[in-house]
Design a protein around this motif. Sequence first.
Motif, mmCIF file in Angstrom:
data_model
loop_
_atom_site.group_PDB
_atom_site.id
_atom_site.type_symbol
_atom_site.label_atom_id
_atom_site.label_comp_id
_atom_site.label_asym_id
_atom_site.label_seq_id
_atom_site.Cartn_x
_atom_site.Cartn_y
_atom_site.Cartn_z
ATOM 1 N N LYS A 48 33.386 72.949 68.008
ATOM 2 C CA LYS A 48 34.807 73.034 68.330
ATOM 3 C C LYS A 48 35.020 74.151 69.341
ATOM 4 O O LYS A 48 34.553 75.276 69.147
ATOM 5 N N LYS B 166 47.993 80.107 62.077
ATOM 6 C CA LYS B 166 48.444 79.079 63.009
ATOM 7 C C LYS B 166 48.354 79.573 64.446
ATOM 8 O O LYS B 166 48.650 80.725 64.736
ATOM 9 N N ARG C 195 50.783 76.989 70.182
ATOM 10 C CA ARG C 195 50.342 76.387 71.446
ATOM 11 C C ARG C 195 51.263 76.703 72.615
ATOM 12 O O ARG C 195 50.818 76.833 73.753
ATOM 13 N N ASP D 201 42.975 77.111 46.949
ATOM 14 C CA ASP D 201 43.187 76.734 48.347
ATOM 15 C C ASP D 201 43.755 77.930 49.107
ATOM 16 O O ASP D 201 44.731 78.530 48.684
ATOM 17 N N ASP D 202 43.152 78.259 50.227
ATOM 18 C CA ASP D 202 43.417 79.536 50.858
ATOM 19 C C ASP D 202 44.662 79.538 51.730
ATOM 20 O O ASP D 202 44.636 79.963 52.866
ATOM 21 N N ASP D 203 45.747 79.053 51.220
ATOM 22 C CA ASP D 203 47.013 79.098 51.953
ATOM 23 C C ASP D 203 46.928 78.396 53.300
ATOM 24 O O ASP D 203 47.625 78.767 54.232
ATOM 25 N N ILE D 204 46.056 77.431 53.453
ATOM 26 C CA ILE D 204 45.982 76.747 54.743
ATOM 27 C C ILE D 204 46.562 75.356 54.565
ATOM 28 O O ILE D 204 46.114 74.584 53.737
ATOM 29 N N ASP E 106 48.465 71.679 56.341
ATOM 30 C CA ASP E 106 48.204 70.743 57.435
ATOM 31 C C ASP E 106 48.727 71.252 58.775
ATOM 32 O O ASP E 106 48.121 71.034 59.805
ATOM 33 N N GLU E 107 49.844 71.927 58.700
ATOM 34 C CA GLU E 107 50.445 72.441 59.931
ATOM 35 C C GLU E 107 49.487 73.419 60.631
ATOM 36 O O GLU E 107 49.334 73.404 61.841
ATOM 37 N N ASP E 108 48.862 74.284 59.814
ATOM 38 C CA ASP E 108 47.887 75.230 60.369
ATOM 39 C C ASP E 108 46.765 74.476 61.069
ATOM 40 O O ASP E 108 46.353 74.822 62.171
ATOM 41 N N ILE E 109 46.282 73.438 60.396
ATOM 42 C CA ILE E 109 45.146 72.690 60.946
ATOM 43 C C ILE E 109 45.551 71.993 62.243
ATOM 44 O O ILE E 109 44.857 72.076 63.246
ATOM 45 N N ASP E 110 46.727 71.345 62.220
ATOM 46 C CA ASP E 110 47.182 70.615 63.410
ATOM 47 C C ASP E 110 47.284 71.516 64.634
ATOM 48 O O ASP E 110 47.031 71.078 65.753
ATOM 49 N N SER E 111 47.645 72.772 64.409
ATOM 50 C CA SER E 111 47.841 73.654 65.555
ATOM 51 C C SER E 111 46.539 73.926 66.302
ATOM 52 O O SER E 111 46.555 74.394 67.416
ATOM 53 N N TRP E 112 45.395 73.645 65.664
ATOM 54 C CA TRP E 112 44.105 73.942 66.299
ATOM 55 C C TRP E 112 43.472 72.738 66.967
ATOM 56 O O TRP E 112 42.389 72.827 67.540
ATOM 57 N N ILE E 113 44.100 71.582 66.850
ATOM 58 C CA ILE E 113 43.482 70.379 67.438
ATOM 59 C C ILE E 113 43.618 70.395 68.952
ATOM 60 O O ILE E 113 44.679 70.712 69.467
#
Lengths: 398, 111
Positions: A179, A247, A250, B99-102, B104-111
């Motif tokens: 990545k 987060k 972007r 679950d470490d406070d992560i 879906d929104e957090d994940i989406d921001s990295w795509i």
Amino acid sequence: MQFHFFVGNDNGNSEHDIFVDGRLIQQPNVNCAVDGLPWSEEQSPESIIKNLQDQLIVTIDSPSARPGMYFIGKFALDSGELLDTMQVGIDYKYDVDLPIVNTLGQIASVAVQKVFEEEKGIPENIEVQVDMATVLPITQHTDEASAKFERRFMAGPHNVTVHLGKMRVTVKVIFDFTKVVPEATPVTFALQKDEEGNWREGDIFNEFAQNYSLQENFNGSYFKDKRILHTDIGDGSTEYPITEGNKLLRQFVHGSNHGAGYAIEEALDEFNRLIHLPDSPRQFFSDVMKNPNHKYHSKAIKTLRRPLEGQAKQIITNIRKQLTKARNEIDVICVYGGGSILMRSILHPMLKDLCEEREIKLLYIPPQYAVTMNAKGLDAFVRGKIYEALKERAKQAV
Amino acid sequence: MKKPKKPGDNISIKTKKNESPLIVDWINCQTNLMDSIRYLIENEVAANGIRNLQNHIPAERAFSTNGDSLIANNNGLIANFRNAELPATKVESLTPNEDDDIDDEDIDSWI
């Protein structure tokens, strides 16, 4: 012999900082293509393995780089051969071979060392599966560029022969997933957690906690919901992304082509004139800068001061732009990177005023941590849940 | 600043990579982990009031690194308990909390 490695890879313009299987390797990010081994006599492989990264010679057979034999890092720098380096502000990192070759070389070197430590012997073949997170400068980070960079790693397998004297070890490197994220952004993870996954603590935060009279048992959990404006000052570029907790925001990703490298290049002519040399390389200048006892030390500092001020002013301008864009809604400005060490005496007072004016806290990372923040962040990122989720989604999409 | 927790907020609990078997076995033996921890807290508060335990407990603890040695020293008492109750259930309720406070929104921001 088979391994799986997590790799956090920061391929900088001047230094390569890479975590392979939890080990941090710091090498000059240079290499040179050569025709043959430098040794004529037999060398004992055991004597080489211990400091393998300092005398690393590999032969690369990869779909993503020019095949051939290379000296890597320090060994290349000391060899006197014609060096391949990344040109400040000129080369596109995702297009050139250097990051591919040096990354493969370092991963293979750790694989060889690991077998030697565990087995006390040297095998002929090793296979390494790799999960890797790496970065591109924000000015170069587009969807296409990062996808291309990822593909160059994931195309494979890459065959790397590590030369231990006349002995050879073949390491097959396969990137299961890679990545590529914008530079500096993963540092938010390094601020929060340490290598073990616990909240980070220690003298990295001392000055910060004291300045703002924060609680005594201050640790990285402080940053888990903070909006941070990063200022990662490199040699060839400075990055100003904004993160909020885990987060990446972007809409605020921004970078500029400023850095310590430009200031050094600007200072070099004047320096050479002052010391009556027609020409001296950047590395000489850097060495004199680092050595306070060198007879030309004060001359080097004198010539560097104005160019550094110029770069610092540009960086402040970019920070102001980011603050305006974010309507000053930033909790902490966090400054790090190799360039932040050289610029500290100039930049710190300017930033302190700016931060007081805008009611923002300033975390200027101490010099001993400033250089490896990106590598640490990448190491944390590649072991984290977000990477896992990205990998899963990518695999499903295929 | 650290936000104070309100009722209904998440707290995250994560085990250490080298967590002692004693702790891990105990966790695995609970059918309702959060309620068991709540009970431990209630006991502590009843005995000592509300205080920062970090100021009162030693960093190096007898059980922290090697639960087994403690078990051996107790004439097999704990070991018996352990064997008696261990097979009970594998707890599912643990996962959402660790679950470490992560999200879906957090994940989406990295795509």
